[in-house]
Design a protein around this motif. Structure first.
Motif, short mmCIF file in Angstrom:
data_model
loop_
_atom_site.label_atom_id
_atom_site.label_comp_id
_atom_site.label_asym_id
_atom_site.label_seq_id
_atom_site.Cartn_x
_atom_site.Cartn_y
_atom_site.Cartn_z
N LYS A 215 92.11 59.85 -0.67
CA LYS A 215 92.13 58.24 -1.24
C LYS A 215 91.99 58.10 -2.63
O LYS A 215 92.47 57.35 -3.08
N ARG A 217 93.13 60.24 -5.21
CA ARG A 217 94.29 60.89 -5.39
C ARG A 217 95.69 60.34 -4.42
O ARG A 217 96.82 60.39 -5.68
N ARG A 218 95.34 59.18 -3.86
CA ARG A 218 96.99 58.49 -3.66
C ARG A 218 96.34 57.14 -4.86
O ARG A 218 97.48 56.44 -5.64
N HIS A 219 94.58 56.34 -5.18
CA HIS A 219 94.85 55.67 -5.76
C HIS A 219 95.18 55.85 -7.44
O HIS A 219 95.95 55.03 -7.64
N ASP A 221 98.00 58.47 -7.75
CA ASP A 221 99.03 58.18 -8.57
C ASP A 221 99.96 56.74 -7.93
O ASP A 221 100.79 56.99 -8.71
#
Length: 257
Positions: A215, A217-219, A221
């Protein structure tokens, strides 16, 4: 390398505290060790412990002293107990301690550089949270930060571990506000125009914190933060942290002397 246990009185905490410090040393006759030091003030890694541990754990569970010897890198390992690196609702002001008092004290005791480009922070589990918390909220102090199996979403961590968040944070508003919420801290930093530290993140795919790490990492990115992400089969275990702290040391932007 020189290994020093430093016991001192913290004005912020109002009590005695401890830290271990590894200092670079030129030593040609130390068996099995390549050592490096410089006449300049030392580049420094602040290395943070997890929830069930203390300032001694990195030395007891890894070969961190041997890993940093050829790098000429000092390592500061403070004790913060089960504080989540937070100014606790019922306890000490550990955020103020680790973000303000600790660096100043360490530099008053030892020849450590205060330049941003010479300072880094890393940690595991609760310490991974602390490392990113420092880097995202105090970006002028750190050039890079690394989280190993970090408890990066504190709003959900209490569901996964026996932690009294009321004693630590107090209320949900405190958990979800600055400086404690890393997702908000990342958004705030990105919008601020302040320097953004390089970030490194590792988590094992069988770790109970894996979904929280994905979660974050996606934020990161989505925000375009400079994040290096690694994952591999693994659990919440020193077997993996001993391996991946070596990845962190290779990744750090140590540059040339």
């Amino acid at each position: 390398m020189a290994l020093i246990q430093c016991d001192f009185f913290s004005d912020v905490l109002g009590l005695s505290s401890s830290m271990y410090v590894i200092l670079p040393q030129n030593a040609q006759s130390q068996i099995g060790m390549e050592s490096k030091a410089t006449q300049r003030k030392h580049k420094t890694l602040f290395l943070l412990h997890g929830l069930s541990d203390d300032h001694t754990i990195w030395l007891r569970r890894t070969s961190i002293e041997r890993y940093v010897a050829p790098l000429g890198l000092a390592v500061v390992m403070p004790a913060v107990h089960r504080s989540f690196y937070t100014d606790m609702a019922s306890g000490g002001d550990y955020w103020t301690f680790v973000s303000e008092e600790l660096p100043a004290l360490a530099r008053s005791f030892f020849p450590l550089s205060d330049r941003r480009e010479d300072n880094f922070v890393a940690g595991l589990s609760m310490g991974g949270y602390g490392a990113f918390k420092l880097a995202l909220n105090k970006p002028e102090q750190y050039a890079a930060a690394a989280s190993l199996s970090g408890a990066l979403d504190v709003s959900t961590f209490e569901e996964r571990a026996p932690v009294d968040f009321g004693r630590i944070f107090g209320t949900a508003d405190v958990v979800n506000g600055l400086p404690n919420n890393l997702f908000l801290a990342a958004e705030t930093l990105k919008a601020s125009g302040r320097p953004i530290p390089r970030l490194y993140q590792y988590c094992g795919t069988e770790d109970f914190l894996y979904e929280d790490n994905v979660k974050f990492r996606r934020h990161a990115d989505a925000l375009g933060l400079p994040l290096t992400y690694e994952e591999a089969p693994g659990e919440h275990s020193w077997e993996y942290w001993d391996e991946y702290i070596q990845h962190v040391l290779k990744w750090l932007p140590l540059g040339e002397e």
